[in-house]
Design a protein around this motif. Structure first.
Motif, mmCIF file in Angstrom:
data_model
loop_
_atom_site.group_PDB
_atom_site.id
_atom_site.type_symbol
_atom_site.label_atom_id
_atom_site.label_comp_id
_atom_site.label_asym_id
_atom_site.label_seq_id
_atom_site.Cartn_x
_atom_site.Cartn_y
_atom_site.Cartn_z
ATOM 1 N N MET A 37 1.377 -10.312 -22.875
ATOM 2 C CA MET A 37 1.663 -9.475 -24.032
ATOM 3 C C MET A 37 1.534 -8.004 -23.650
ATOM 4 S SD MET A 37 -1.814 -9.413 -26.373
ATOM 5 C CE MET A 37 -2.331 -11.073 -26.001
ATOM 6 N N LYS A 38 2.186 -7.186 -24.448
ATOM 7 C CA LYS A 38 2.031 -5.739 -24.305
ATOM 8 C C LYS A 38 1.252 -5.223 -25.514
ATOM 9 C CE LYS A 38 5.923 -4.234 -21.434
ATOM 10 N NZ LYS A 38 6.078 -5.509 -20.723
ATOM 11 N N ILE A 39 0.345 -4.291 -25.273
ATOM 12 C CA ILE A 39 -0.413 -3.656 -26.345
ATOM 13 C C ILE A 39 -0.190 -2.161 -26.254
ATOM 14 C CG2 ILE A 39 -2.683 -3.217 -27.329
ATOM 15 C CD1 ILE A 39 -3.613 -5.876 -26.139
ATOM 16 N N ARG A 40 0.363 -1.582 -27.307
ATOM 17 C CA ARG A 40 0.583 -0.136 -27.360
ATOM 18 C C ARG A 40 -0.302 0.461 -28.449
ATOM 19 N NH1 ARG A 40 6.011 3.512 -28.762
ATOM 20 N NH2 ARG A 40 4.893 5.489 -28.684
ATOM 21 N N TYR A 41 -0.892 1.599 -28.147
ATOM 22 C CA TYR A 41 -1.792 2.280 -29.078
ATOM 23 C C TYR A 41 -1.110 3.512 -29.656
ATOM 24 C CZ TYR A 41 -6.215 4.280 -30.797
ATOM 25 O OH TYR A 41 -7.226 4.783 -31.574
ATOM 26 N N PHE A 42 -1.111 3.629 -30.989
ATOM 27 C CA PHE A 42 -0.532 4.793 -31.674
ATOM 28 C C PHE A 42 -1.594 5.766 -32.158
ATOM 29 C CE2 PHE A 42 2.770 1.573 -32.129
ATOM 30 C CZ PHE A 42 3.912 2.283 -31.810
ATOM 31 N N GLY A 43 -2.865 5.396 -31.989
ATOM 32 C CA GLY A 43 -3.950 6.206 -32.503
ATOM 33 C C GLY A 43 -4.624 5.538 -33.685
ATOM 34 N N HIS A 44 -5.843 5.999 -33.999
ATOM 35 C CA HIS A 44 -6.637 5.487 -35.115
ATOM 36 C C HIS A 44 -6.865 3.979 -34.933
ATOM 37 C CE1 HIS A 44 -8.747 6.864 -38.550
ATOM 38 N NE2 HIS A 44 -8.116 6.112 -39.427
ATOM 39 N N SER A 45 -6.380 3.139 -35.845
ATOM 40 C CA SER A 45 -6.537 1.683 -35.702
ATOM 41 C C SER A 45 -5.200 0.983 -35.551
ATOM 42 C CB SER A 45 -7.272 1.113 -36.925
ATOM 43 O OG SER A 45 -8.534 1.707 -37.071
ATOM 44 N N CYS A 46 -4.191 1.738 -35.196
ATOM 45 C CA CYS A 46 -2.823 1.220 -35.159
ATOM 46 C C CYS A 46 -2.392 0.850 -33.738
ATOM 47 C CB CYS A 46 -1.858 2.242 -35.745
ATOM 48 S SG CYS A 46 -0.169 1.620 -35.917
ATOM 49 N N PHE A 47 -2.103 -0.431 -33.552
ATOM 50 C CA PHE A 47 -1.591 -0.958 -32.298
ATOM 51 C C PHE A 47 -0.290 -1.706 -32.561
ATOM 52 C CE2 PHE A 47 -6.170 -0.759 -31.815
ATOM 53 C CZ PHE A 47 -6.383 -0.353 -30.504
ATOM 54 N N LYS A 48 0.518 -1.820 -31.539
ATOM 55 C CA LYS A 48 1.660 -2.740 -31.564
ATOM 56 C C LYS A 48 1.460 -3.764 -30.463
ATOM 57 C CE LYS A 48 6.713 -3.079 -31.448
ATOM 58 N NZ LYS A 48 7.998 -2.318 -31.391
ATOM 59 N N ILE A 49 1.387 -5.021 -30.862
ATOM 60 C CA ILE A 49 1.218 -6.132 -29.937
ATOM 61 C C ILE A 49 2.555 -6.851 -29.839
ATOM 62 C CG2 ILE A 49 -0.033 -8.269 -29.490
ATOM 63 C CD1 ILE A 49 -2.203 -7.111 -31.471
ATOM 64 N N THR A 50 3.084 -6.952 -28.643
ATOM 65 C CA THR A 50 4.375 -7.614 -28.442
ATOM 66 C C THR A 50 4.183 -8.829 -27.553
ATOM 67 O OG1 THR A 50 5.495 -5.467 -28.609
ATOM 68 C CG2 THR A 50 6.780 -7.319 -27.752
ATOM 69 N N THR A 51 4.562 -9.981 -28.059
ATOM 70 C CA THR A 51 4.389 -11.222 -27.310
ATOM 71 C C THR A 51 5.416 -11.312 -26.191
ATOM 72 O OG1 THR A 51 5.934 -12.592 -28.579
ATOM 73 C CG2 THR A 51 3.721 -12.299 -29.496
ATOM 74 N N ASP A 52 5.187 -12.250 -25.270
ATOM 75 C CA ASP A 52 6.131 -12.456 -24.166
ATOM 76 C C ASP A 52 7.504 -12.874 -24.663
ATOM 77 O OD1 ASP A 52 4.161 -11.789 -22.396
ATOM 78 O OD2 ASP A 52 3.657 -13.857 -21.842
#
Length: 211
Positions: free
Chosen positions: A1-16
């Protein structure tokens, strides 16, 4: 998976397989650039402006903002009721800790957890592999309490969130002391790629950049 951080408590988790989950999107008053990204699923741990600004997210997404068991787009998500403060919600209300099964990895997003976990909460949440935990204090647990929560949940990878940066003018602390306490590492990227075998060995603690 990929985990991207936008700041604060906001992440984007992208599955395979390409399914994407965004957690706790915030509005522009927080200080970070809006997380203007698409998603298949958006999770909100509680209904405050810095955790439920769904207008920032693009696409036809499902919203998960209630406790209990959810199965959405092939992703199993469990919500566990907790509180936004240490007075059973009297000051700031409830908070939901979400556990997501992603690519065989259990990812836990603690939202604005405001207290140490009870034994019952711990048993509902465990086992987990990755923990996203607030460390800034004031509105949430602080760095010392975060260390105690980590000790109780025993994740293999901990990612700090909800701390003060140059973009944020909230009365919360930076991540620096938390990283010192945990021998953690500040990653200069806003994105990491995580595979199940990456989580073997000694547990790690990191903080991601938001840019």
């Amino acid at each position: 998976m990929k985990i991207r951080y936008f700041g604060h408590s906001c992440f984007k988790i992208t599955t395979d397989s390409g399914v994407s989950i965004v957690t706790d999107p915030f509005d522009k008053t927080v200080g970070y650039p809006l997380p203007e990204t698409d998603a298949d699923i958006v999770i909100s741990t509680h209904s405050h402006y810095d955790h439920n600004y769904f207008k920032a997210i693009k696409g036809n997404f499902d919203i998960i903002n209630t406790p209990g068991e959810h199965n959405v787009k092939g992703i199993h998500i469990k919500g566990v009721n907790t509180f936004h403060d240490d007075e059973h919600g009297a000051k700031r209300g409830k908070n939901i800790v979400f556990i997501m099964d992603v690519d065989g990895i259990k990812v836990c997003h603690a939202g604005d957890l405001g207290h140490l976990l009870t034994d019952e909460m711990i048993s509902e949440i465990k086992p987990i592999d990755i923990l996203m935990i607030p460390v800034g204090g004031f509105f949430t647990i602080d760095d010392r309490q975060a260390v105690k929560v980590i000790d109780s949940l025993k994740p293999k990878l901990t990612i700090a969130m909800h701390f003060r940066t140059l973009a944020v003018d909230m009365p919360i602390e930076t991540v620096d002391n938390f990283l010192k306490m945990t021998c953690g590492e500040k990653i200069q990227s806003n994105e990491i790629d995580v595979k199940k075998n990456d989580l073997e060995g000694k547990p790690k603690v990191i903080a991601l950049n938001y840019e």
